[in-house]
Write a protein that holds these residues in place. Structure first.
Motif, PDB file in Angstrom:
ATOM      1  N   GLU A 311       0.878  -1.418   0.020  1.00  0.00           N
ATOM      2  CA  GLU A 311       0.066   0.135  -0.015  1.00  0.00           C
ATOM      3  C   GLU A 311       0.968   1.284   0.059  1.00  0.00           C
ATOM      4  OE1 GLU A 311      -2.822   2.424   3.307  1.00  0.00           O
ATOM      5  OE2 GLU A 311      -2.243   0.270   3.609  1.00  0.00           O
ATOM      6  N   GLU A 312       1.903   1.366   0.873  1.00  0.00           N
ATOM      7  CA  GLU A 312       2.714   2.263   0.779  1.00  0.00           C
ATOM      8  C   GLU A 312       3.507   2.653  -0.196  1.00  0.00           C
ATOM      9  OE1 GLU A 312       4.775   1.892   4.793  1.00  0.00           O
ATOM     10  OE2 GLU A 312       3.162   1.998   5.811  1.00  0.00           O
ATOM     11  N   GLU A 313       4.196   1.658  -0.859  1.00  0.00           N
ATOM     12  CA  GLU A 313       5.003   1.890  -2.220  1.00  0.00           C
ATOM     13  C   GLU A 313       4.092   2.457  -3.318  1.00  0.00           C
ATOM     14  OE1 GLU A 313       6.452  -2.167  -2.907  1.00  0.00           O
ATOM     15  OE2 GLU A 313       8.398  -1.507  -2.069  1.00  0.00           O
ATOM     16  N   GLU A 314       2.826   2.106  -3.318  1.00  0.00           N
ATOM     17  CA  GLU A 314       1.755   2.476  -4.211  1.00  0.00           C
ATOM     18  C   GLU A 314       1.392   3.962  -4.146  1.00  0.00           C
ATOM     19  OE1 GLU A 314      -1.608  -0.207  -4.000  1.00  0.00           O
ATOM     20  OE2 GLU A 314      -0.641  -1.841  -5.442  1.00  0.00           O
ATOM     21  N   GLU A 315       1.293   4.283  -2.942  1.00  0.00           N
ATOM     22  CA  GLU A 315       1.021   5.680  -2.360  1.00  0.00           C
ATOM     23  C   GLU A 315       2.330   6.665  -3.180  1.00  0.00           C
ATOM     24  OE1 GLU A 315      -0.528   7.499   0.891  1.00  0.00           O
ATOM     25  OE2 GLU A 315      -2.035   5.856   1.081  1.00  0.00           O
ATOM     26  N   ILE A 316       3.334   6.174  -2.636  1.00  0.00           N
ATOM     27  CA  ILE A 316       4.748   6.951  -3.061  1.00  0.00           C
ATOM     28  C   ILE A 316       4.687   7.058  -4.401  1.00  0.00           C
ATOM     29  CG2 ILE A 316       7.146   7.032  -3.016  1.00  0.00           C
ATOM     30  CD1 ILE A 316       5.832   7.856  -0.329  1.00  0.00           C
ATOM     31  N   GLU A 317       4.698   5.963  -5.266  1.00  0.00           N
ATOM     32  CA  GLU A 317       4.944   5.901  -6.777  1.00  0.00           C
ATOM     33  C   GLU A 317       3.511   6.610  -7.298  1.00  0.00           C
ATOM     34  OE1 GLU A 317       4.977   1.750  -7.609  1.00  0.00           O
ATOM     35  OE2 GLU A 317       6.970   1.361  -6.879  1.00  0.00           O
ATOM     36  N   GLY A 318       2.386   6.648  -6.805  1.00  0.00           N
ATOM     37  CA  GLY A 318       1.131   7.367  -7.318  1.00  0.00           C
ATOM     38  C   GLY A 318       1.296   8.671  -7.262  1.00  0.00           C
ATOM     39  N   LEU A 319       2.152   9.366  -6.449  1.00  0.00           N
ATOM     40  CA  LEU A 319       2.318  11.017  -6.398  1.00  0.00           C
ATOM     41  C   LEU A 319       2.526  11.624  -7.773  1.00  0.00           C
ATOM     42  CD1 LEU A 319       4.168  11.513  -3.023  1.00  0.00           C
ATOM     43  CD2 LEU A 319       1.715  12.148  -3.789  1.00  0.00           C
ATOM     44  N   GLY A 320       3.567  10.764  -8.431  1.00  0.00           N
ATOM     45  CA  GLY A 320       3.863  11.476  -9.819  1.00  0.00           C
ATOM     46  C   GLY A 320       2.743  11.338 -10.735  1.00  0.00           C
ATOM     47  N   LYS A 321       2.002  10.407 -10.903  1.00  0.00           N
ATOM     48  CA  LYS A 321       0.721  10.407 -11.910  1.00  0.00           C
ATOM     49  C   LYS A 321      -0.086  11.213 -11.275  1.00  0.00           C
ATOM     50  CE  LYS A 321       1.794   5.547 -13.442  1.00  0.00           C
ATOM     51  NZ  LYS A 321       1.017   4.215 -13.612  1.00  0.00           N
ATOM     52  N   LEU A 322      -0.518  11.425  -9.865  1.00  0.00           N
ATOM     53  CA  LEU A 322      -1.465  12.261  -9.650  1.00  0.00           C
ATOM     54  C   LEU A 322      -1.263  13.662  -9.744  1.00  0.00           C
ATOM     55  CD1 LEU A 322      -3.704  12.900  -7.454  1.00  0.00           C
ATOM     56  CD2 LEU A 322      -2.041  13.006  -5.700  1.00  0.00           C
ATOM     57  N   VAL A 323       0.185  14.170  -9.634  1.00  0.00           N
ATOM     58  CA  VAL A 323       0.530  15.750  -9.958  1.00  0.00           C
ATOM     59  C   VAL A 323       0.529  15.888 -11.314  1.00  0.00           C
ATOM     60  CG1 VAL A 323       2.411  17.252  -9.745  1.00  0.00           C
ATOM     61  CG2 VAL A 323       1.841  15.679  -7.830  1.00  0.00           C
ATOM     62  N   HIS A 324       1.104  14.810 -12.214  1.00  0.00           N
ATOM     63  CA  HIS A 324       1.189  15.121 -13.572  1.00  0.00           C
ATOM     64  C   HIS A 324       0.041  15.047 -14.538  1.00  0.00           C
ATOM     65  CE1 HIS A 324       5.355  16.411 -12.961  1.00  0.00           C
ATOM     66  NE2 HIS A 324       5.516  15.429 -12.437  1.00  0.00           N
ATOM     67  N   GLU A 325      -0.862  13.996 -13.827  1.00  0.00           N
ATOM     68  CA  GLU A 325      -1.863  13.612 -14.950  1.00  0.00           C
ATOM     69  C   GLU A 325      -3.330  13.771 -14.266  1.00  0.00           C
ATOM     70  OE1 GLU A 325      -1.389   9.391 -15.467  1.00  0.00           O
ATOM     71  OE2 GLU A 325       0.258   9.514 -16.132  1.00  0.00           O
ATOM     72  N   ASP A 326      -3.807  13.448 -13.225  1.00  0.00           N
ATOM     73  CA  ASP A 326      -4.811  13.807 -12.802  1.00  0.00           C
ATOM     74  C   ASP A 326      -5.333  15.178 -12.113  1.00  0.00           C
ATOM     75  OD1 ASP A 326      -5.174  11.079 -12.939  1.00  0.00           O
ATOM     76  OD2 ASP A 326      -4.655  10.565 -10.903  1.00  0.00           O
ATOM     77  N   MET A 327      -4.263  15.705 -11.224  1.00  0.00           N
ATOM     78  CA  MET A 327      -4.418  17.206 -10.529  1.00  0.00           C
ATOM     79  C   MET A 327      -4.758  18.154 -11.634  1.00  0.00           C
ATOM     80  SD  MET A 327      -5.026  17.107  -7.474  1.00  0.00           S
ATOM     81  CE  MET A 327      -4.493  19.198  -7.229  1.00  0.00           C
ATOM     82  N   PRO A 328      -4.111  18.243 -12.929  1.00  0.00           N
ATOM     83  CA  PRO A 328      -4.312  19.097 -13.800  1.00  0.00           C
ATOM     84  C   PRO A 328      -5.666  19.290 -14.509  1.00  0.00           C
ATOM     85  CG  PRO A 328      -2.293  18.219 -14.063  1.00  0.00           C
ATOM     86  CD  PRO A 328      -3.057  17.518 -13.138  1.00  0.00           C
ATOM     87  N   ARG A 329      -6.228  17.968 -14.441  1.00  0.00           N
ATOM     88  CA  ARG A 329      -7.611  17.910 -15.128  1.00  0.00           C
ATOM     89  C   ARG A 329      -8.743  18.464 -14.094  1.00  0.00           C
ATOM     90  NH1 ARG A 329      -5.402  13.023 -17.584  1.00  0.00           N
ATOM     91  NH2 ARG A 329      -6.272  11.826 -15.804  1.00  0.00           N
ATOM     92  N   ALA A 330      -8.197  17.718 -12.903  1.00  0.00           N
ATOM     93  CA  ALA A 330      -9.055  18.311 -11.726  1.00  0.00           C
ATOM     94  C   ALA A 330      -8.962  19.699 -11.649  1.00  0.00           C
ATOM     95  CB  ALA A 330      -8.964  17.487 -10.372  1.00  0.00           C
ATOM     96  N   GLU A 331      -8.128  20.288 -11.654  1.00  0.00           N
ATOM     97  CA  GLU A 331      -7.858  22.020 -11.450  1.00  0.00           C
ATOM     98  C   GLU A 331      -8.429  22.507 -12.439  1.00  0.00           C
ATOM     99  OE1 GLU A 331      -3.689  22.055 -11.042  1.00  0.00           O
ATOM    100  OE2 GLU A 331      -3.856  22.013  -8.929  1.00  0.00           O
ATOM    101  N   GLU A 332      -8.513  22.173 -13.610  1.00  0.00           N
ATOM    102  CA  GLU A 332      -9.235  22.698 -14.701  1.00  0.00           C
ATOM    103  C   GLU A 332     -10.896  22.815 -14.512  1.00  0.00           C
ATOM    104  OE1 GLU A 332     -10.296  25.162 -17.931  1.00  0.00           O
ATOM    105  OE2 GLU A 332      -8.298  24.351 -17.031  1.00  0.00           O
ATOM    106  N   LEU A 333     -11.434  21.743 -13.937  1.00  0.00           N
ATOM    107  CA  LEU A 333     -12.645  21.516 -13.605  1.00  0.00           C
ATOM    108  C   LEU A 333     -13.221  22.323 -12.481  1.00  0.00           C
ATOM    109  CD1 LEU A 333     -13.464  17.904 -14.097  1.00  0.00           C
ATOM    110  CD2 LEU A 333     -14.241  19.592 -15.497  1.00  0.00           C
TER     111      LEU A 333
END
Length: 352
Positions: A311-333
């Motif tokens: 679980e913890e490894e997945e959280e750390i690794e997921g930060l990059g995708k969250l910041v570069h992929e998911d957050m920009p789309r969410a911030e636009e909305l």
């Protein structure tokens, strides 16, 4: 940590058996970052008045606990002459600063708390006046128009004009701290707080009002820009905290509507993204060490199950995708929704 649920952690077997309330002791209780914000303040005379954070700044329902860590990134001294201090022997001494004339006091934009306001008997009226999360409908708001029509009070920041008597009560318990870069103030989620503007700071220092905690320190070094004062605010909540349902501007919900009305733990688990990063009781910072028995052990000597490690490894690794992929789309909305809310507020203001 008590506000974050520490009373439910590491209970003895007897304590667990005695618990009959709706909350059940759980060794997996954790703390997550519910929101973090970088803020700056210059010599602009406007500042948000006494308030508690609304859903945009603290995205969990009112019943959930939380602790705010307010970090000074610049020196924000509180120079005041004639302060009474107690020595180790108990006798009083007087500490005098060099700043006696208001014109000699370098202006600072700093932070004030109204201590005890989270327990005050009038706090619920203050929640109504400011439209805090305590007043939101359980099902949430259906739309921007519904939010504006049904939200109580006259705005998060306007208690001074909408309820002058409450403003005076909040002011009576005001504390201004003598802060240096790197100092941290921890306060309860529902403690009312506000910014002290540079002009107000100068006037307060001239009058000598406002309690000081702790006593003054030596004169501060000049910051990178004497007219800009930076701070970083981190809001911590347990993983069991619930993101509000209904219409809003929360990025994780804008990314996926099904994240509304779910716990922080649940949102992270189902999305595979650390929308609310876990920070306690442990965060995996590097690849785990393998003991001679083959069991993973941590550098602090504590063990972890394979499920926890994964679980913890997945959280750390997921930060990059969250910041570069998911957050920009969410911030636009998010920007679109904020514009919609602002447009409706402007229309309502023009009709009054």
């Amino acid at each position: 940590l008590r506000a974050g649920g520490a009373e439910y952690m590491n209970l003895s077997r007897e304590q667990k058996l005695r618990r009959n309330g709706p909350r059940v002791a759980d060794d997996s209780v954790n703390l997550r970052i519910c929101r973090d914000i970088f803020l700056t303040k210059d010599d602009d005379p406007y500042a948000c008045g006494w308030h508690v954070d609304d859903a945009g700044f603290w995205p969990s329902v009112a019943e959930d606990p939380g602790v705010n860590a307010w970090v000074a990134l610049d020196d924000m001294p509180w120079p005041r002459s004639g302060i009474q201090l107690k020595s180790n022997s108990g006798s009083k001494t007087t500490a005098t600063t060099t700043h006696r004339d208001a014109d000699d006091i370098p202006p600072v934009a700093t932070f004030a708390l109204s201590l005890g306001s989270h327990r005050a008997p009038w706090r619920h009226r203050a929640y109504e006046v400011t439209g805090s999360a305590h007043t939101h409908p359980p099902e949430g708001y259906a739309s921007a128009a519904d939010l504006i029509r049904r939200r109580s009070g006259s705005g998060t920041c306007n208690v001074r004009t909408s309820a002058p008597d409450l403003y005076e009560k909040l002011e009576s318990n005001k504390v201004v701290y003598d802060l240096r870069r790197g100092d941290v103030i921890f306060h309860h989620r529902w403690v009312f707080h506000r910014t002290v503007t540079t002009s107000e700071y100068r006037e307060m220092a001239r009058r000598g009002d406002g309690e000081v905690q702790p006593p003054p320190q030596p004169p501060a070094a000049k910051s990178h820009n004497e007219k800009i004062f930076r701070r970083y605010s981190i809001r911590y909540s347990p993983g069991t905290a619930v993101v509000p349902p209904g219409y809003g501007v929360e990025p994780s919900v804008l990314h996926d509507d099904d994240n509304a009305n779910r716990t922080l733990d649940d949102i992270v688990a189902r999305s595979g993204r650390p929308w609310y990063p876990k920070v306690w009781p442990h965060v995996l910072k590097r690849k785990p060490l393998q003991s001679s028995s083959g069991r993973t052990s941590r550098r602090d000597g504590t063990g972890a199950s394979e499920e926890e490690e994964e679980e913890e490894e997945e959280e750390i690794e997921g930060l990059g995708k969250l910041v570069h992929e998911d957050m920009p789309r969410a911030e636009e909305l998010q920007r679109k929704r904020k514009k919609e809310i602002q447009r409706l507020l402007s229309m309502r203001g023009g009709q009054q």
